[in-house]
Motif scaffolding. Sequence first.
Motif, PDB file in Angstrom:
ATOM      1  N   SER A  63      -5.917   8.548   1.203  1.00 46.70           N
ATOM      2  CA  SER A  63      -6.333   8.187   2.557  1.00 46.70           C
ATOM      3  C   SER A  63      -6.925   9.430   3.203  1.00 46.70           C
ATOM      4  O   SER A  63      -6.194  10.330   3.612  1.00 46.70           O
ATOM      5  N   CYS A  64      -8.252   9.461   3.270  1.00 45.78           N
ATOM      6  CA  CYS A  64      -8.949  10.658   3.744  1.00 45.78           C
ATOM      7  C   CYS A  64      -9.156  10.616   5.248  1.00 45.78           C
ATOM      8  O   CYS A  64      -9.545   9.586   5.813  1.00 45.78           O
ATOM      9  N   GLU A  65      -8.933  11.757   5.892  1.00 46.37           N
ATOM     10  CA  GLU A  65      -9.067  11.858   7.342  1.00 46.37           C
ATOM     11  C   GLU A  65     -10.504  11.963   7.807  1.00 46.37           C
ATOM     12  O   GLU A  65     -10.795  11.818   8.999  1.00 46.37           O
ATOM     13  N   TYR A  66     -11.453  12.242   6.890  1.00 43.47           N
ATOM     14  CA  TYR A  66     -12.852  12.431   7.292  1.00 43.47           C
ATOM     15  C   TYR A  66     -13.347  11.203   8.056  1.00 43.47           C
ATOM     16  O   TYR A  66     -13.202  10.065   7.601  1.00 43.47           O
TER      17      TYR A  66
ATOM     18  N   GLY B 141       0.802  -1.210   0.000  1.00 46.63           N
ATOM     19  CA  GLY B 141       0.000   0.000   0.000  1.00 46.63           C
ATOM     20  C   GLY B 141       0.843   1.272   0.000  1.00 46.63           C
ATOM     21  O   GLY B 141       1.840   1.372   0.716  1.00 46.63           O
ATOM     22  N   ILE B 142       0.425   2.232  -0.812  1.00 40.48           N
ATOM     23  CA  ILE B 142       1.029   3.567  -0.809  1.00 40.48           C
ATOM     24  C   ILE B 142      -0.119   4.551  -0.642  1.00 40.48           C
ATOM     25  O   ILE B 142      -1.007   4.623  -1.502  1.00 40.48           O
ATOM     26  N   ALA B 143      -0.108   5.302   0.451  1.00 37.25           N
ATOM     27  CA  ALA B 143      -1.235   6.156   0.803  1.00 37.25           C
ATOM     28  C   ALA B 143      -0.841   7.624   0.791  1.00 37.25           C
ATOM     29  O   ALA B 143       0.255   7.996   1.215  1.00 37.25           O
ATOM     30  N   VAL B 144      -1.770   8.454   0.329  1.00 38.60           N
ATOM     31  CA  VAL B 144      -1.573   9.903   0.282  1.00 38.60           C
ATOM     32  C   VAL B 144      -2.611  10.552   1.187  1.00 38.60           C
ATOM     33  O   VAL B 144      -3.814  10.449   0.939  1.00 38.60           O
ATOM     34  N   ALA B 145      -2.140  11.222   2.238  1.00 35.77           N
ATOM     35  CA  ALA B 145      -3.017  11.857   3.209  1.00 35.77           C
ATOM     36  C   ALA B 145      -2.660  13.335   3.344  1.00 35.77           C
ATOM     37  O   ALA B 145      -1.616  13.787   2.854  1.00 35.77           O
TER      38      ALA B 145
END
Length: 480
Positions: free
Chosen positions: A168-171, A114-118
């Motif tokens: 990757s959303c913080e909501y 996994g590669i996540a963008v937050a």
Amino acid sequence: MSAIQIPFDQPRKAHLVGICGAGMRALAELLSDLGWTLTGSDQSEPDTAMHIGGRQLRFHLGHAASHVAPETDLLIFSPAVTESNPERATARQLGIPQLSYSQFLGELMRQRTGIAVAGTHGKTTTTAMLATILRECGLSPSAAIGGEVVQYDRSGWGGEGPFFVAESCEYRRHFLDHSPKFATILGIEPDHFDCFPDWNSQLEAFREFAARVPPDGVLVIPAESEAAAITVLSSEARIETTHVEHVPSPHRGEGTRSANWLARDIRKTQNGFRFQVDHNSTPFCETELAVPGRHNLENALAAIALACAAGADSDSIAKALPKFAGVRRRFEVLRSPNGGTIVDDYAHHPTAIRATLKTAREQFGERGLLVAFQPHQISRTRQLMSDFAGSFTEADELFLVPIFAARESSDDGDATLAELADHVSDSGVPVRRLASLDRLKPTLDDAARPDDVVLILGAGNISRIAHELSAGKIPGHHAG
């Protein structure tokens, strides 16, 4: 987190509830590539066909128990779909496993690398840049992106390689469903006031996300973001910092001078920038960004750092980045039949609005700038009122339409919009407040001069006005 284990490389039958959202569409495209059989439903989309990879997916308009077939292996639902939804209730009765969109992304991350963008801003663009780089480098990633990538005409795809790239959303702390090996936190600002009652609760959520990156992973943050620096103290991963020279920031500190990744020698090109990238004070590559906006240099540097962590070499990265042509609704320039300029953009936070208007000034010079804005959520508008008031200073005139309440009651919407109009007017920008979204197109038709640029801003349903303008009468070319 659900313990459901469904190997997604083995084709199954899935039913997607809320299929027309950006993320769910990306997931449908990804699963279709992998051979899954898909059905779906949505409440408000007028078209009941979706074209994916040359194939037509039919979905149901509205929600009903009969839409869920007994042989369905998995039901995936968007964040807006509650437990009371009849399709979810039917799945429970039939014993069909259910996962939310973010939970399913978490499953994909566990089964691949996994590669996540937050982060508060830039997630969609950075995810799209990174997925483009890895794809053009021949690493064949899978991807789920919250917007359509221009050069591919897709939001998601399934690849044969080991990597899965996603936002990757913080909501509602959805990103805590994810366990990426590589990640970035692009920066953190107060937002989502309906689920984060205060700044500390938002920081704590990001701390928990940072802690999910393993010790053998990499976590990339901007050197000038004090908030991101605080949150990564909880992470055991290798921390790498980024810095773009000559990009003004009120939070820049001494650490920016020793950032692991540096963009320097920045030269403006017709569509974007050419620049030198250094890694740990050593030249890494010279490359080009083919989309405008200096904030996108920061996004590009994060994407480059993550691509390198995933094993892409410098020459391949340098050749891949210029192929990124942008994302729909991220400074998307539309042309009318008569040659007018309309820009459609998702900006709905003061920082994003300032960056978008600054980019417009850089691109269009002294041309008239008419800005139409649909605020997104009453709570955000109220909590950030002073920031919103100062974010439109580059505009020659602002047109405000009613607040898109989304998940909130709209009872205080008119009063909040009137207050915003007063504050912006006090900052010296002329403001017109419209009674409805439907009034926007005829108002802009009458207000715009032939050489004006019209910016359509907001995360709600205001984008349809941009497309109506680009398909119809050019602003400034009205009769009389």
